[in-house]
Design a protein around this motif. Structure first.
Motif, PDB file in Angstrom:
ATOM      1  N   TRP A  96       0.794  -1.281  -0.241  1.00 21.44           N
ATOM      2  CA  TRP A  96      -0.134   0.448  -0.363  1.00 21.44           C
ATOM      3  C   TRP A  96       0.765   1.413   0.023  1.00 21.44           C
ATOM      4  O   TRP A  96       0.119   2.534   0.298  1.00 21.44           O
ATOM      5  CB  TRP A  96      -0.888   0.393   1.006  1.00 21.44           C
ATOM      6  CG  TRP A  96      -2.257  -1.455   1.160  1.00 21.44           C
ATOM      7  CD1 TRP A  96      -1.820  -2.324   1.889  1.00 21.44           C
ATOM      8  CD2 TRP A  96      -3.307  -0.722   0.511  1.00 21.44           C
ATOM      9  NE1 TRP A  96      -3.049  -2.652   1.476  1.00 21.44           N
ATOM     10  CE2 TRP A  96      -3.778  -2.002   0.342  1.00 21.44           C
ATOM     11  CE3 TRP A  96      -3.962   0.112  -0.039  1.00 21.44           C
ATOM     12  CZ2 TRP A  96      -5.124  -2.712   0.191  1.00 21.44           C
ATOM     13  CZ3 TRP A  96      -5.169  -0.299  -0.950  1.00 21.44           C
ATOM     14  CH2 TRP A  96      -5.551  -1.549  -0.248  1.00 21.44           C
ATOM     15  N   THR A  97       1.748   1.254  -0.618  1.00 26.36           N
ATOM     16  CA  THR A  97       2.939   2.336  -0.383  1.00 26.36           C
ATOM     17  C   THR A  97       2.889   3.769  -1.120  1.00 26.36           C
ATOM     18  O   THR A  97       2.854   4.485  -0.792  1.00 26.36           O
ATOM     19  CB  THR A  97       4.471   1.550  -0.878  1.00 26.36           C
ATOM     20  OG1 THR A  97       4.282   1.775  -1.772  1.00 26.36           O
ATOM     21  CG2 THR A  97       5.282   1.242   0.412  1.00 26.36           C
ATOM     22  N   GLY A  98       2.167   3.860  -2.455  1.00 31.87           N
ATOM     23  CA  GLY A  98       1.403   4.518  -3.291  1.00 31.87           C
ATOM     24  C   GLY A  98       0.016   4.605  -2.609  1.00 31.87           C
ATOM     25  O   GLY A  98      -0.381   5.745  -3.364  1.00 31.87           O
ATOM     26  N   ALA A  99      -0.569   4.454  -1.863  1.00 35.82           N
ATOM     27  CA  ALA A  99      -1.856   4.270  -1.833  1.00 35.82           C
ATOM     28  C   ALA A  99      -2.098   5.584  -1.070  1.00 35.82           C
ATOM     29  O   ALA A  99      -1.867   6.902  -0.492  1.00 35.82           O
ATOM     30  CB  ALA A  99      -2.562   3.269  -0.590  1.00 35.82           C
ATOM     31  N   GLN A 100      -3.172   6.650  -1.637  1.00 34.14           N
ATOM     32  CA  GLN A 100      -3.038   8.304  -1.048  1.00 34.14           C
ATOM     33  C   GLN A 100      -5.352   7.549  -1.148  1.00 34.14           C
ATOM     34  O   GLN A 100      -6.070   7.029  -1.387  1.00 34.14           O
ATOM     35  CB  GLN A 100      -3.177   8.742  -2.320  1.00 34.14           C
ATOM     36  CG  GLN A 100      -1.975   9.052  -3.071  1.00 34.14           C
ATOM     37  CD  GLN A 100      -1.972  10.215  -4.152  1.00 34.14           C
ATOM     38  OE1 GLN A 100      -2.728  10.565  -4.518  1.00 34.14           O
ATOM     39  NE2 GLN A 100      -0.879  10.546  -4.376  1.00 34.14           N
ATOM     40  N   ARG A 101      -5.547   8.519  -0.070  1.00 34.68           N
ATOM     41  CA  ARG A 101      -6.761   8.438   0.781  1.00 34.68           C
ATOM     42  C   ARG A 101      -7.268   9.702   0.541  1.00 34.68           C
ATOM     43  O   ARG A 101      -7.223  10.928  -0.034  1.00 34.68           O
ATOM     44  CB  ARG A 101      -6.503   8.724   2.034  1.00 34.68           C
ATOM     45  CG  ARG A 101      -7.890   8.253   3.179  1.00 34.68           C
ATOM     46  CD  ARG A 101      -7.380   8.759   4.317  1.00 34.68           C
ATOM     47  NE  ARG A 101      -8.348   7.484   5.142  1.00 34.68           N
ATOM     48  CZ  ARG A 101      -8.168   7.537   6.929  1.00 34.68           C
ATOM     49  NH1 ARG A 101      -7.644   8.351   7.142  1.00 34.68           N
ATOM     50  NH2 ARG A 101      -8.858   6.268   7.011  1.00 34.68           N
ATOM     51  N   MET A 159      -9.235   9.959  -3.134  1.00 35.88           N
ATOM     52  CA  MET A 159      -8.336  10.471  -4.316  1.00 35.88           C
ATOM     53  C   MET A 159     -10.077  10.560  -4.964  1.00 35.88           C
ATOM     54  O   MET A 159     -10.328  11.350  -5.387  1.00 35.88           O
ATOM     55  CB  MET A 159      -7.637   9.293  -4.769  1.00 35.88           C
ATOM     56  CG  MET A 159      -6.510   9.665  -4.694  1.00 35.88           C
ATOM     57  SD  MET A 159      -5.454   9.004  -6.088  1.00 35.88           S
ATOM     58  CE  MET A 159      -5.715   9.331  -7.154  1.00 35.88           C
ATOM     59  N   TYR A 191     -12.844  10.407  -4.132  1.00 30.91           N
ATOM     60  CA  TYR A 191     -14.709  11.939  -2.755  1.00 30.91           C
ATOM     61  C   TYR A 191     -14.961  12.754  -3.489  1.00 30.91           C
ATOM     62  O   TYR A 191     -14.175  12.898  -4.353  1.00 30.91           O
ATOM     63  CB  TYR A 191     -13.397  12.201  -1.708  1.00 30.91           C
ATOM     64  CG  TYR A 191     -14.395  13.384  -0.508  1.00 30.91           C
ATOM     65  CD1 TYR A 191     -15.197  12.365   0.071  1.00 30.91           C
ATOM     66  CD2 TYR A 191     -14.361  14.766  -0.633  1.00 30.91           C
ATOM     67  CE1 TYR A 191     -15.950  12.656   0.578  1.00 30.91           C
ATOM     68  CE2 TYR A 191     -15.799  15.344  -0.007  1.00 30.91           C
ATOM     69  CZ  TYR A 191     -16.283  14.028   1.150  1.00 30.91           C
ATOM     70  OH  TYR A 191     -17.582  15.250   1.611  1.00 30.91           O
ATOM     71  N   ARG A 193     -14.423  17.714  -3.186  1.00 31.35           N
ATOM     72  CA  ARG A 193     -13.422  17.985  -2.295  1.00 31.35           C
ATOM     73  C   ARG A 193     -13.934  19.609  -1.842  1.00 31.35           C
ATOM     74  O   ARG A 193     -12.310  21.030  -1.942  1.00 31.35           O
ATOM     75  CB  ARG A 193     -12.114  18.572  -2.373  1.00 31.35           C
ATOM     76  CG  ARG A 193     -11.589  16.889  -3.106  1.00 31.35           C
ATOM     77  CD  ARG A 193     -10.482  16.292  -3.668  1.00 31.35           C
ATOM     78  NE  ARG A 193      -9.829  15.099  -3.387  1.00 31.35           N
ATOM     79  CZ  ARG A 193      -8.951  14.753  -3.324  1.00 31.35           C
ATOM     80  NH1 ARG A 193      -7.517  15.544  -2.861  1.00 31.35           N
ATOM     81  NH2 ARG A 193      -9.163  13.483  -3.314  1.00 31.35           N
TER      82      ARG A 193
END
Length: 100
Positions: A38-43, A45, A47, A50
């Protein structure tokens, strides 16, 4: 204040009920890739908006509130629908000024 969740469709509830009591070895997970990195995961994205919301006091006609509440079975989500209606009105006004 928490945002109201949409009700789960009946067919989804039925599918969940059908597999609820199955042991894991009887459930086919072969189409689900195993994710361990999960190193490249972005929370957040995906949604929807914004946009920071601001709490205000706004006086509206009782009939307007009643109409928006009547748009759902339980009257929930009417503030979101009012916000969407106002946003759409702004879009229309912007489109009108662009075409003039």
């Amino acid at each position: 204040m928490k945002k109201d969740k949409q009700p789960v469709p009946r067919f989804v509830r039925e599918e969940v009920a059908a597999i609820k009591d199955l042991p894991d070895e009887d459930i086919d997970f072969s189409d689900i890739p195993e994710t361990t990195d999960w190193t490249g995961a972005q929370r957040g994205m995906f949604y929807k908006y914004r946009v920071i919301k601001k709490q205000v006091t706004l006086r509206l006609d009782a009939g307007i509130i009643a109409w928006f509440k009547a748009q759902s079975e339980d009257g929930r989500g009417y503030q979101t629908r009012i916000n969407e209606a106002l946003r759409e009105h702004i879009r229309q006004q912007l489109d009108k000024t662009k075409s003039d």
